[in-house]
Write a protein that holds these residues in place. Structure first.
Motif, PDB file in Angstrom:
ATOM      1  N   LEU A  19      -7.749   1.437  11.027  1.00  0.00           N
ATOM      2  CA  LEU A  19      -6.613   2.207  10.501  1.00  0.00           C
ATOM      3  C   LEU A  19      -6.635   2.229   8.972  1.00  0.00           C
ATOM      4  O   LEU A  19      -6.361   3.255   8.347  1.00  0.00           O
ATOM      5  N   LEU A  20      -6.970   1.098   8.380  1.00  0.00           N
ATOM      6  CA  LEU A  20      -7.054   1.038   6.916  1.00  0.00           C
ATOM      7  C   LEU A  20      -8.181   1.927   6.409  1.00  0.00           C
ATOM      8  O   LEU A  20      -8.016   2.645   5.410  1.00  0.00           O
TER       9      LEU A  20
ATOM     10  N   VAL B 121       0.824  -1.215   0.000  1.00  0.00           N
ATOM     11  CA  VAL B 121       0.000   0.000   0.000  1.00  0.00           C
ATOM     12  C   VAL B 121       0.859   1.265   0.000  1.00  0.00           C
ATOM     13  O   VAL B 121       0.517   2.260  -0.654  1.00  0.00           O
ATOM     14  N   ALA B 122       1.993   1.213   0.722  1.00  0.00           N
ATOM     15  CA  ALA B 122       2.804   2.419   0.906  1.00  0.00           C
ATOM     16  C   ALA B 122       3.155   3.121  -0.415  1.00  0.00           C
ATOM     17  O   ALA B 122       2.972   4.344  -0.524  1.00  0.00           O
ATOM     18  N   PRO B 123       3.618   2.394  -1.449  1.00  0.00           N
ATOM     19  CA  PRO B 123       3.976   3.113  -2.684  1.00  0.00           C
ATOM     20  C   PRO B 123       2.771   3.774  -3.363  1.00  0.00           C
ATOM     21  O   PRO B 123       2.913   4.843  -3.956  1.00  0.00           O
TER      22      PRO B 123
ATOM     23  N   ALA C 227      -0.023   1.155   5.196  1.00  0.00           N
ATOM     24  CA  ALA C 227      -0.837   2.324   4.866  1.00  0.00           C
ATOM     25  C   ALA C 227      -0.450   3.548   5.691  1.00  0.00           C
ATOM     26  O   ALA C 227      -0.623   4.675   5.242  1.00  0.00           O
ATOM     27  N   TRP C 228       0.078   3.314   6.886  1.00  0.00           N
ATOM     28  CA  TRP C 228       0.413   4.456   7.750  1.00  0.00           C
ATOM     29  C   TRP C 228       1.863   4.878   7.639  1.00  0.00           C
ATOM     30  O   TRP C 228       2.194   6.030   7.908  1.00  0.00           O
ATOM     31  N   VAL C 229       2.730   3.968   7.280  1.00  0.00           N
ATOM     32  CA  VAL C 229       4.148   4.324   7.130  1.00  0.00           C
ATOM     33  C   VAL C 229       4.466   4.222   5.638  1.00  0.00           C
ATOM     34  O   VAL C 229       4.475   3.143   5.075  1.00  0.00           O
TER      35      VAL C 229
END
Lengths: 330, 289
Positions: B277-278, B110-112, B197-199
């Motif tokens: 959180l998601l 998710v991060a990218p 997703a958060w970092v």
């Protein structure tokens, strides 16, 4: 001279134009702050410009129509589909080119565009073909195997346009498509937008703060100010109207010739206003063409030294809209 | 159609079914994941223990094969018990490998997309947030299934096919393998996605995920020590899943893990937190207040 086109849904239907977007009291708040305030309009053009100063709500309007932000009040329909109830169907109709950098990391342009096509429902084998086609179409054919992340800003803009087109949307949202482009790249982007518009299969909504871009591509323009509609103008009608509003500069050696000329054209239905130093302002009636003016002038021994169309530019329209009050309705 | 034609042409063909589109995400992800030699090597290693288990089950039922090495058949049969302990230990091993696999793959999911504003592109299509999360999760669900319950059930079926009456006596064991594996897979996948997703930076997401699993274990231990209680370990995902597996495989009484009921509550609470959180993070655009 500016004119506002009738944009209530019944008027649009009466005109026979299929509305691309119909907003009815659309209101949106973000973070507790109202951004769009009771927007009501029916947009019918092939290419509609969305203008407004920074913070006017252009991008928020596009995001709301895409279903990114829920409306607090009212609703909008895109090609007859309600954004509140038929969001999936609405999104299937749309292609979206975001304002900011947006891509999927670690992918070549062709894989990126193919993925976007597949997510919109194009089968895998067709999506790869479409990805190649559309990348050639936007001018990235030679660079289609390069990673999108390594593209220049102009190339990224074109890649974003390609992914917005790959699934053949009915309505294309372009958010500041010429942002950061050098003049040749900007010219190419605008040419592409006009080409897409003229192909007639896609209705284009072009959000920009650059009046020139909107003027070059759009038939209609919606101006937003402080989250309200400041004006909604049909540029084509505006141009038609401008063509009939003339300024003439006359010369005559014969006494009374100028008066005879003005009497003649007034008799033919022209509205006149005489200015200083044999200058004449007039609005041509139906059935009286510019060529007729020269014919009458020759007959009356008058020279037309200068003839100007009084042109109300988009800049004039925009500035008037910014000065005037807004009520959210057109 | 030739690709050199440069005029706009619309697509008029059929569309794929809406329900199947989330599976596009894992297909693309695997193309990237399996390009890494490190990952391929590690993934192959994950099948080593199921393979060893397969050999053990085979040998237990083909003792003659070992007699060529001069080993007593009775001794072998005694030392290779194919029972709940065998499958419990197998699940622990594969569970630990699952965690390492998630460390390799999870943070890149998710991060990218968040860093490069990719979510606006996904969500401007007829593709909603749930489908996006499901698509990203299925990248892990499929990989983790391949190394946990799939080999577990294959070994279970293999053993059942070789020993008459064994299936009837151990039917619940099959359910334990399935349920135990899925609980761990879902929790691992949700944690990895939530952290990713958060970092937004992959290496930091990897460290955060490690910290989530190991620092919390230390934290739980500290609570137990300082307050002289036993519920501290409910903060440790390892102890929580250990307790659930212990009870699922009917391993008997133990003081090593917290109570199974409390462990289930803790695991469900952790899963819900990850979902929350998601939900907060997976949006086309972030609204700055």
């Amino acid at each position: 001279m500016s004119s506002q086109v009738s944009t209530n849904p019944s008027a649009a239907a009466a005109n026979g134009a299929a509305p691309v977007i119909a907003m009815e009291g659309l209101s949106v708040s973000l973070g507790g702050r109202p951004i769009l305030k009771n927007l009501t309009a029916t947009l019918t053009g092939r290419c509609i410009g969305l203008l407004g100063p920074n913070g006017a709500g252009k991008t928020t309007l596009l995001h709301t129509l895409l279903g990114f932000h829920p409306p607090q009040g009212g609703t909008a329909r895109i090609c007859g589909r309600d954004i509140r109830h038929d969001l999936r169907e609405v999104r299937a109709l749309l292609g979206y080119m975001p304002e900011n950098d947006a891509f999927i990391a670690g992918m070549s342009a062709v894989r990126f565009v193919r993925l976007m096509g597949e997510l919109a429902g194009v089968p895998s084998d067709q999506a790869i073909e479409r990805a190649h086609e559309v990348l050639f179409y936007v001018g990235l054919g030679e660079a289609r195997y390069r990673e999108v992340g390594s593209y220049s800003l102009g190339m990224k803009q074109l890649a974003k346009l390609a992914q917005a087109l790959v699934h053949s949307p009915k309505v294309l949202f372009l958010d500041e498509p010429t942002n950061g482009l050098d003049p040749p790249a900007r010219t190419r982007m605008l040419k592409l937008i006009r080409d897409i518009r003229d192909a007639g299969e896609v209705r284009v909504i072009l959000s920009s703060h650059l009046l020139r871009d909107v003027e070059e591509c759009c038939e209609e323009v919606l101006v937003l100010k402080d989250g309200r509609i400041a004006t909604y103008t049909n540029l084509e009608e505006e141009r038609q109207a401008n063509r009939k509003f003339l300024e003439l500069e006359l010369r005559s050696e014969t006494e009374g010739a100028t008066a005879a000329f003005t009497e003649e054209i007034e008799a033919r239905g022209a509205e006149l206003a005489a200015g200083a130093r044999q200058r004449l302002k007039l609005v041509l009636p139906e059935g009286l063409a510019v060529r007729d003016l020269y014919t009458i002038a020759a007959a009356k021994s008058v020279q037309i030294r200068r003839l100007d169309y009084k042109k109300d530019s988009l800049e004039d329209i925009f500035l008037k809209a910014m000065e005037g009050g807004t009520d959210g309705r057109v | 159609m030739a690709v050199y034609e440069q005029s706009y042409r619309s697509y008029t063909g059929a569309l794929t079914p809406v329900w199947s589109r989330f599976l596009i995400i894992p297909r693309y992800a695997y193309e990237v994941v399996f390009k890494s030699k490190l990952f391929v090597g590690f993934f192959a290693l994950c099948f080593a223990m199921p393979f060893v288990g397969l050999i053990m089950i085979y040998l237990k039922h083909n003792l003659g094969a070992l007699q060529i090495f001069g080993v007593s058949a009775a001794e072998i049969a005694k030392n290779i018990p194919i029972n709940h302990t065998f499958f419990y230990r197998g699940l622990w091993l594969q569970g630990a490998l699952s965690f390492l696999l998630v460390l390799l793959v999870g943070p890149a999911l998710v991060a990218p997309d968040l860093r490069n504003n990719g979510l606006a592109l996904y969500l401007s299509r007829p593709f909603n947030r749930s489908e996006y999360v499901l698509g990203k999760m299925s990248v892990l669900l499929i990989l983790l299934s391949a190394i946990t319950w799939v080999p577990g059930m294959l070994l279970f079926a293999f053993q059942a096919s070789l020993e008459k009456g064994w299936l009837g006596e151990n039917l619940a064991l099959g359910g334990s393998i399935l349920l135990g594996s899925w609980v761990w897979i879902l929790f691992l996948s949700l944690s990895a996605l939530a952290v990713s997703a958060w970092v937004k930076w992959k290496p930091v997401a990897r460290l955060t995920l490690m910290a989530f699993f190991f620092v919390l274990m230390g934290f739980g231990g500290t609570i137990n020590q300082s307050l002289d209680v036993k519920w501290g370990m409910l903060f440790s995902p390892w102890h929580v899943i250990g307790s659930i597996w212990w009870s699922l495989f009917s391993m008997g009484p133990t003081d090593d893990f917290p109570a199974a009921g409390a462990a289930w509550v803790s695991l469900i609470a952790g899963g819900l937190l990850c979902l929350f959180l998601l939900y907060r993070r997976i949006r086309a655009y972030e609204v700055v207040r």
